[in-house]
Enzyme design. Structure first.
Site, PDB file in Angstrom:
ATOM      1  N   LYS A 299     -24.985 -32.715 -22.828  1.00 20.37           N
ATOM      2  CA  LYS A 299     -24.678 -31.449 -22.149  1.00 20.37           C
ATOM      3  C   LYS A 299     -23.351 -30.868 -22.647  1.00 20.37           C
ATOM      4  CE  LYS A 299     -22.573 -33.910 -18.259  1.00 20.37           C
ATOM      5  NZ  LYS A 299     -22.840 -34.567 -16.965  1.00 20.37           N
TER       6      LYS A 299
ATOM      7  N   ARG B  67     -23.544 -34.397  -3.768  1.00 20.24           N
ATOM      8  CA  ARG B  67     -23.383 -33.236  -4.640  1.00 20.24           C
ATOM      9  C   ARG B  67     -24.765 -32.644  -4.912  1.00 20.24           C
ATOM     10  NH1 ARG B  67     -21.131 -33.820 -10.790  1.00 20.24           N
ATOM     11  NH2 ARG B  67     -23.126 -34.910 -10.977  1.00 20.24           N
TER      12      ARG B  67
ATOM     13  N   TYR C  74       6.501 -17.271 -27.419  1.00 21.24           N
ATOM     14  CA  TYR C  74       6.532 -16.357 -26.267  1.00 21.24           C
ATOM     15  C   TYR C  74       7.516 -16.846 -25.214  1.00 21.24           C
ATOM     16  CZ  TYR C  74       2.360 -13.679 -27.615  1.00 21.24           C
ATOM     17  OH  TYR C  74       1.477 -12.865 -28.246  1.00 21.24           O
TER      18      TYR C  74
ATOM     19  N   MET D  30      -2.697 -17.861 -28.231  1.00 18.53           N
ATOM     20  CA  MET D  30      -4.158 -17.844 -28.292  1.00 18.53           C
ATOM     21  C   MET D  30      -4.687 -18.541 -29.547  1.00 18.53           C
ATOM     22  SD  MET D  30      -6.739 -14.608 -27.855  1.00 18.53           S
ATOM     23  CE  MET D  30      -5.855 -13.937 -26.474  1.00 18.53           C
TER      24      MET D  30
HETATM   25  C1  LIG Z   1     -22.612 -36.033 -17.125  1.00 17.84           C
HETATM   26  C2  LIG Z   1     -23.540 -36.979 -16.463  1.00 17.84           C
HETATM   27  C3  LIG Z   1     -23.712 -38.291 -16.947  1.00 17.84           C
HETATM   28  C4  LIG Z   1     -22.853 -38.890 -18.037  1.00 17.84           C
HETATM   29  O1  LIG Z   1     -21.637 -39.354 -17.530  1.00 17.84           O
HETATM   30  P1  LIG Z   1     -20.603 -40.160 -18.446  1.00 17.84           P
HETATM   31  O2  LIG Z   1     -19.529 -40.552 -17.505  1.00 17.84           O
HETATM   32  O3  LIG Z   1     -20.129 -39.200 -19.483  1.00 17.84           O
HETATM   33  O4  LIG Z   1     -21.346 -41.305 -19.040  1.00 17.84           O
HETATM   34  C5  LIG Z   1     -24.698 -39.071 -16.364  1.00 17.84           C
HETATM   35  N1  LIG Z   1     -25.455 -38.594 -15.352  1.00 17.84           N
HETATM   36  C6  LIG Z   1     -25.294 -37.372 -14.847  1.00 17.84           C
HETATM   37  C7  LIG Z   1     -26.154 -36.918 -13.716  1.00 17.84           C
HETATM   38  C8  LIG Z   1     -24.331 -36.515 -15.373  1.00 17.84           C
HETATM   39  O5  LIG Z   1     -24.164 -35.289 -14.845  1.00 17.84           O
END
Ligand SMILES: *Cc1c(COP(=O)(O)O)cnc(C)c1O
Length: 338
Positions: A33, A117, A248, A293
């Site tokens: 992701k 969650r 800056y 930036m």
């Molecule tokens: C992001 C995520 C993971 C991976 O977590 P890590 O700590 O990076 O291994 C696993 N399960 C879910 C549901 C996640 O959102």
């Protein structure tokens, strides 16, 4: 614009260590992701395929479609289907969204075992199974997520116990509703390494594969190596005298005459501005003045500067976690596999 270097040996080294824990490559679901935690989703998918990884996890369907050809199984954590794909599986995060999935969709049910969650609570499992059946969905797995696997408390044991009960309950429901065999998964990176006898169907591994786990010493995992490092190129140099001020707001005052160079990397590329006047590279080269930036200044004359080799090292300066340092890196940065 700076560039990202991805170290394939380090990635494969981490996957070897992970595969020892899962006892099979096939039980690793690589979490890709957010542009593979900033590493570059296509680059990481290409290497993962070469290693023999067949499963992966993403947040959205759009991400899944980018890498569909590399894997046999893709789990989407939070999105609804707009295409039909045999490889893509979708997460049910709430009872009230079940009607959004078209009949025939492959789904996995997330259960809330304590994080509060996402997921269906354990007292609603019968209703969830009944609605999934009624909607004509294909349920393949039940899973959960730990809230404190990376902390040295008993919470991990508590959630694990809760999920054990869920497994018993849902195995029975799977018989009743005809969803056998049901698969189970609960481990992210930290949870996987706390497990001495891993026996689930897969583990959802992100940060361990990227080699940047920030864990308390008692939970530390040996041998993982960061995959991503970042280098920037010099745009210009100047000789500055004591008392001249840089950047800056002139927030940094030179204490001894020196050469200061400006490098092609700033907050617009994903270098957290909060590191202004608050960072030294691992080679001990100080960042001075405010990060702009597209520019940041270092006390250096080098044409090329290794900004970092380990996101966990940067995270400590910024008071954050390696995940944020990595996912802040823009997808436009050049990526090179070595
Ligand atoms: C992001 C995520 C993971 C991976 O977590 P890590 O700590 O990076 O291994 C696993 N399960 C879910 C549901 C996640 O959102």
């Amino acid at each position: 614009m700076a560039s990202i270097i991805l170290n394939k040996n380090n990635f494969f080294n981490n996957l070897d260590i992970i595969a020892k824990h899962t006892k099979a490559k096939d039980k690793i679901a690589l979490v890709l992701k957010d542009n593979a935690y900033g590493h570059g989703v296509v680059e990481m998918a290409t290497m993962a395929q070469e290693y023999g990884i067949k499963k992966c996890i993403v947040q959205t369907e759009k991400e899944a479609l980018l890498i569909e050809s590399f894997f046999e199984y893709i789990l989407v954590l939070a999105d609804f289907p707009s295409v039909m794909s045999d490889k893509i599986h979708y997460t049910i995060n709430d009872l009230y969204t079940i009607h959004n999935f078209p009949a025939g969709t492959k789904v996995e049910l997330k259960v809330d075992t304590g994080m509060h969650r996402n997921g269906v609570k354990s007292d609603a499992l019968y209703t969830a199974f009944a609605r999934i059946k009624e909607q004509g969905l294909i349920l393949g797995a039940v899973f959960t997520h730990h809230r404190s696997a990376d902390e040295l408390t008993s919470e991990w044991f508590w959630q694990k116990e809760n999920f054990k009960k869920v497994k018993t309950q849902t195995r029975e429901l799977a018989e009743i509703f005809g969803f056998t065999p049901l698969r189970f998964h609960s481990c992210n990176s930290a949870a996987l390494f706390r497990e001495s006898a891993f026996d689930e169907d897969m583990a959802r591994v992100g940060i361990a594969a990227y080699g940047c786990m920030d864990l308390p010493a008692a939970l530390a995992v040996k041998g993982l190596r960061p995959v991503l490092s970042l280098k920037a190129l010099k745009i210009s140099s100047r000789f500055l005298k004591k008392c001249e001020r840089v950047g800056y707001g002139g927030t940094y005052e030179i204490t001894e005459d020196c050469v200061v160079s400006n490098y092609n990397f700033g907050y617009g590329d994903g270098f957290l501005r909060t590191l202004s006047n608050n960072y030294k590279t691992q080679q001990n080269i100080p960042l001075i003045g405010r990060i702009s930036m597209d520019n940041s200044s270092f006390v250096s004359e080098d044409e090329e500067l290794l900004i970092f080799e380990n996101a966990s090292y940067v995270a400590a300066f910024a008071g954050t976690i390696s995940y944020e340092i990595l996912t802040s890196l823009k997808s436009e940065l050049k990526r090179e596999i070595v």
